[in-house]
Scaffold this motif. Structure first.
Motif, PDB file in Angstrom:
ATOM      1  N   ASP A 265      23.316 -13.919 -17.577  1.00 46.69           N
ATOM      2  CA  ASP A 265      22.586 -13.833 -18.841  1.00 46.69           C
ATOM      3  C   ASP A 265      21.148 -13.364 -18.644  1.00 46.69           C
ATOM      4  OD1 ASP A 265      24.772 -14.707 -20.396  1.00 46.69           O
ATOM      5  OD2 ASP A 265      24.369 -16.769 -19.784  1.00 46.69           O
TER       6      ASP A 265
ATOM      7  N   TYR B 220      16.955 -12.979 -24.013  1.00 46.76           N
ATOM      8  CA  TYR B 220      17.598 -14.076 -23.288  1.00 46.76           C
ATOM      9  C   TYR B 220      17.901 -15.247 -24.214  1.00 46.76           C
ATOM     10  CZ  TYR B 220      18.306 -17.644 -19.668  1.00 46.76           C
ATOM     11  OH  TYR B 220      18.827 -18.644 -18.876  1.00 46.76           O
TER      12      TYR B 220
ATOM     13  N   ASN C 290      21.167 -14.901 -26.223  1.00 44.74           N
ATOM     14  CA  ASN C 290      22.448 -15.015 -25.503  1.00 44.74           C
ATOM     15  C   ASN C 290      22.252 -15.850 -24.243  1.00 44.74           C
ATOM     16  OD1 ASN C 290      24.123 -12.921 -27.114  1.00 44.74           O
ATOM     17  ND2 ASN C 290      22.263 -11.810 -26.578  1.00 44.74           N
TER      18      ASN C 290
ATOM     19  N   ASP D  77      26.029 -17.003 -22.460  1.00 41.33           N
ATOM     20  CA  ASP D  77      27.251 -16.208 -22.567  1.00 41.33           C
ATOM     21  C   ASP D  77      28.013 -16.178 -21.241  1.00 41.33           C
ATOM     22  OD1 ASP D  77      26.731 -15.726 -25.188  1.00 41.33           O
ATOM     23  OD2 ASP D  77      26.228 -13.607 -24.953  1.00 41.33           O
TER      24      ASP D  77
END
Length: 228
Positions: A22, A80, A83, A86
């Protein structure tokens, strides 16, 4: 003189969590905005623990003089934050290690240079990490690693003498901070250690190849004490 280990403090990125997917994705989005290609796997491995600055500097080669480093960092943090989990995962072996510490009633906590708001967003994805008895972030105090004060603050919050605490981290500044705090500093050998890094020169107490190696070390300590 250091006391036997009575508490354990952990770095977060590259020690408890593999956040590279990520963080690298956020950096790659910033690089793409400025017509730069993505980071290589080697660059990601070597720089994730250095955060936005490390990843973006690696991607650009060096931050171009016509760009504002703080603005780039804000752009990175924006991507960042959107997400944040993820692709992030907890490292294999961490759950058994934390279960062991809990079973042995060894206090443990997190001391990370990650900003507090990002740490607060990320940890709920990993309930086992929310059991930490103390969480100190990069902006909890006015100083961050490699300054020793955040580690000393964490040990004080745990109620354990700093010389009886271990600190586990994967970059040299972690060991600099641990030594300055007179803690047992151990390198997380499973973390973001690049090919050019030389952890054997970081003046650590040792390099742990896996999280389970800390269990073995603590068991040896306990057996030694029982035999005295």
């Amino acid at each position: 003189m250091s006391l036997p280990i009575r508490a354990v403090l952990f770095d977060l990125d590259g020690t408890l969590l593999d956040t590279a997917p990520d963080m690298a994705e956020a950096a790659n989005k910033v690089l793409a905005d400025y017509d730069h290609g993505p980071l290589t796997e080697e660059q990601i491995q070597a720089n994730t623990s250095y955060g936005a600055k490390g990843l973006l500097t690696a991607g650009f080669g060096s931050i171009p003089s016509h760009l504002d480093a703080q603005q780039l960092r804000r752009e990175f943090l924006g991507y960042y934050q959107q997400n944040i989990c993820d692709g992030t995962s907890i490292y294999r072996g961490i759950n058994p290690l934390l279960a062991y510490l809990d079973h042995q009633r060894i206090p443990w906590g997190i001391m990370t240079n990650k900003p507090g708001f990002l740490t607060e967003l990320l940890l709920p994805f990993f309930p086992e990490l929310q059991k930490a008895q103390v969480i100190v972030c990069g902006d909890t105090l006015t100083v961050a690693k490699p300054h020793p004060e955040p580690l000393l603050h964490a040990s004080e919050m745990l109620g354990i003498a700093h010389t009886a605490c271990a600190y586990i981290g994967d970059i040299e500044k972690d060991m600099i901070a641990a030594n300055a705090a007179r803690m047992h500093g151990y390198v997380a050998g499973w973390g973001y250690i690049g090919e050019d890094h030389t952890p054997s020169t970081w003046q650590a107490k040792g390099i742990l190849p896996t999280p389970e190696a800390l269990i073995d070390m603590l068991e040896l300590q306990n057996n030694h004490q029982d035999s005295e």
